[in-house]
Structures are given as C-alpha cells and as structure tokens.
Design an enzyme around this catalytic site. Structure first.
Site, short mmCIF file in Angstrom:
data_model
loop_
_atom_site.label_atom_id
_atom_site.label_comp_id
_atom_site.label_asym_id
_atom_site.label_seq_id
_atom_site.Cartn_x
_atom_site.Cartn_y
_atom_site.Cartn_z
NE ARG A 1 5.51 5.81 -0.70
CZ ARG A 1 4.73 6.35 -1.64
NH1 ARG A 1 5.19 7.34 -2.39
NH2 ARG A 1 3.49 5.90 -1.82
CD GLN B 1 1.73 3.09 -5.80
OE1 GLN B 1 2.60 2.61 -5.07
NE2 GLN B 1 1.47 4.38 -5.82
CG ASP C 1 -3.87 8.94 -3.60
OD1 ASP C 1 -3.17 8.55 -2.65
OD2 ASP C 1 -3.70 8.58 -4.77
#
Length: 424
Positions: A120, A166, A311
């Site tokens: 990632r 994030q 999400d």
C-alpha cells in the site's frame, strides 16, 4: 462459508464500534495525561494492532471482556523506544497515523505490516512528513517497512493530493510535536474524527472549510470516549434490508458524523426506505436507523461525496446491481489502493454473479436489474469485499460460497453470526 438466498431479514442489531474512532481513542489516549476509558471499542484485528504497537512503546492498555479499553496515558513525550519492530498487521490506519506520531519522538522505530500493507502507498505520508523535518524512509520511498529516526519538526502548510483522513491525520498528529502551527488543506472534506478528539482533549484545532490547522499543545487531557457503531459496518445491513424482499432491519447507535454519512445520502437517492430515530450526540452524532425493502433505482456517485463513503462503495455496488437502471461510480481511484483493488475486485465478483458491470479508470458502471445467481466468490483477503459479496449472495439464486470468510475479523468478527440472527 455457504450462503443461500433469503426470504427476508428481520430484527435489530448493534454493529461493532467505529474502527476510525477506536484507533484514535488508543493513539490519543496514550499521548494524553490521565486515563482514557473507552466504551464500544472495536475488537477487530486492525484496532488490536494499534493497541499492540502502543504497548510496545510502554503504554499500559487494559482490554475488558465487554468492548471496554482503558488507556493509561503517558503524555505527549512519555512514549519509550520499542525493542522490536512495530507490526501493524493489515491496518493502513495504524501505519499511517502512527507514522506522524513516531516522527516527533526522540527514539528510532521501524514500522512493518503484512503482505497487503507492504504493497500500500506510503509515499503520500513520507513526502509531507519530510517537509516537516521528519527523518523517514521506506522501500523505494514508497512502501513499508518504514524507518523513522529522531527529527526536529516544524509546522507547514500542506495541500493534500487526495482527500484522505489517514494522510490528513498523519500530518496533524506530527503537528502536535512541531515548533509552530501546521495547516492541512483538503481537496474535499474527509472524516474528521482526529480533529474532534484533539479538541475534546484540549488541543487547539481550527477548521475553515477544507483548511484545518492544529496548534502544538503543551499537553493533552484524557477524556472518556464512547465509540459509536461503525456506519461502514452498518452499511452492509442497510443495503441488505433494502434489497432482500420482505425485510425490515434496525441498526442501533450508528455514528452519523456528517463527514461519514454519504452512504445514507446515496441510498436515499436510490429510493431506499430509511428512517432515522433517537438522534443524540456524545462527541460524535449517533442515531438508530431502520431500513425496509425498497425499489431501488440507479444513481450517480462521485465528486465530493466519495470521501464520505469510500469504504461503503463495495456494498453500494451490490445495491446498484439490484437496482433498476444505471449507476455510475466515478472519482474513486482511491479504491485501487485499499486492502485490495476494490474496483477490479467488485467488478470481477459481481460479474461472477451475473451482474452487468464495466470497470472504468476511476470507478465502475453498473447496469442493474439483471437476475443474479450464486457463485464461488473470492475475497482478495479484503474484509469489505467478503462482506459485500455475502450480502449479494442473499439475493442470488442458488448457493454461494465465500472463500477465506475469516477475513471479516479485520473489522467485524461476528458478521456472519449477525447475519444469521437476522434470518440470513
């Protein structure tokens, strides 16, 4: 896991605590002065990885049997050097947010995770943290493991290339250790749990539209945290209640933070029968949500809406496959760098079930209304793909098999039990 079409889902449930809030309650509780009592904590693998990392840095964290966690804070400068690598498992939130905190410490540390984490993108946090003075490096300056050395941080103004909570939070948390205020400018609003919790603990945070500034505090003050039920987990049952004939489901105590409630907006635009009751606020707005079987129709999902439901897009793709007409999901390239490439994964798995789905560069086009049939579905070791295809299986003719069903433990360990209790 073998699943069959359902004749109706009925009842009320409380889904696990919000993953984002659970992570932050441990991180900021550890940096606060005093004891933080957390209720409703998500005992999923990702959040347990966060607990493990802070325990390795000298923080006492007690975990109860009733989803309670007690964090004995050590203060902003009380963390101690870990004697081993900090392992973040499958958790991108842990990896990125803790990088900001570690950049301001007086000791060296190394972050690593599982095979998914090592693929990632971490360059997006390395770049701004280095601008702040952090001494941080990764494989090809893009991937884990990340090595972080002591550095003197200073405040910066940074424009995010993508709307990412994030990334934003990693910079704001590093800003706690800077010598001047740090400002982050977002292209669109992303979830604001970090800002809310910092304010609650006494840190100065200003928000002006998409411009967020954190002022380095002398200390943080511990505050008890009531974690709401995770709207990302609730979304699976909201979609299930809308698409499975003869259903009525109530999901209790769901967090409806306005930076996270995009799934409700989209389901309503698709014609879903949703009722919100018992609204209240305890640091995060919550309510109970009842959904009934609905005649859904296609819609457009894109733009500033995407960060508010990133999400939930996999299960919304399932809803779109069951709706009449065309649904277009765009501006969602961030789905490609989650636990899996969720665009490719959902296109592939919905196609297995007989749906008419086309992958695009930044999303997908779903032409709903085709009869769906059972299939052997893959999960790509991605909890949200597994749960999305489980919901899809409830409206598929015949039997469906979900491979690697245990991956749901990352965010919802009891998912399949909850589905059974409702009649799945």
């Amino acid at each position: 896991m073998k699943l069959h079409s359902s004749n109706g889902l009925h009842g009320s449930i409380t889904v696990p605590g919000d993953k984002s809030v659970s992570h932050r309650s441990v991180m900021l509780g550890a940096l606060a002065d005093g004891v933080t009592h957390v209720t409703g904590f998500l005992m999923g693998e990702d959040c347990l990885s966060t607990i493990d990392c802070f325990r390795k840095m000298g923080v006492r964290i007690d975990v109860g049997d009733d989803h309670t966690v007690t964090v004995h804070g050590v203060g902003l400068h009380g963390l101690t050097a870990p004697t081993e690598r900090l392992y973040t498992g499958n958790s991108g939130t842990t990896t990125r947010l803790i990088s900001g905190i570690l950049s301001g410490q007086s000791f060296a540390s190394t972050l690593t995770g599982d095979a998914s984490i090592e693929k990632r993108p971490m360059g997006r946090i390395i770049t701004p943290l280095r601008q702040m003075g952090a001494v941080i490096s990764g494989v090809d300056d893009k991937f884990c493991p990340l090595a972080i050395e002591p550095g003197k941080l200073h405040g910066i103004t940074y424009t995010l290339p993508v709307a990412s909570a994030q990334l934003k939070s990693a910079i704001l948390l590093a800003g706690l250790y800077a010598d001047s205020p740090t400002t982050v400018i977002e292209p669109a609003p992303s979830r604001d749990h970090t800002e809310r919790m910092l304010r609650a603990m006494g840190c100065g945070v200003d928000t002006d539209g998409c411009r967020i500034t954190v002022y380095p505090p002398d200390h943080l003050t511990a505050r008890d945290v009531a974690v709401p039920a995770d709207i990302s987990s609730a979304a699976f049952f909201l979609v299930a209640g809308a698409i499975v004939p003869g259903s009525e489901i109530t999901v209790r105590n769901v967090g409806i933070n306005p930076t996270r409630d995009g799934v409700l907006e989209v389901l309503r635009a698709m014609g879903a029968d949703l009722t919100l009751t018992n609204r209240r606020d305890d640091g995060e707005p919550v309510c109970d949500i009842t959904v009934r079987t609905s005649q859904l129709h296609g819609t457009q999902i894109g733009g500033a809406l995407i960060p508010r439901l990133i999400d939930e897009l996999p299960v919304l793709a399932v809803a779109a496959a069951c709706a009449q007409g065309e649904t277009v999901i765009r501006d969602a390239t961030e789905l490609k760098v989650k636990e899996s490439n969720r665009i490719a994964a959902m296109v592939r798995e919905l196609t297995r079930a007989g749906a008419d789905v086309t992958e695009t560069d930044d999303g997908m086009i779903i032409r709903g209304g085709k009869p769906l049939h059972g299939a052997a579905f893959e999960t790509y070791h991605d909890h949200r793909i597994a749960m999305s295809m489980a919901i899809c299986a409830l409206v598929c003719a015949g039997q469906s098999d979900i491979a690697d069903d245990g991956v749901v433990a990352i965010s919802y360990p009891d998912f399949f039990d909850a589905l059974r209790r409702l009649g799945g």
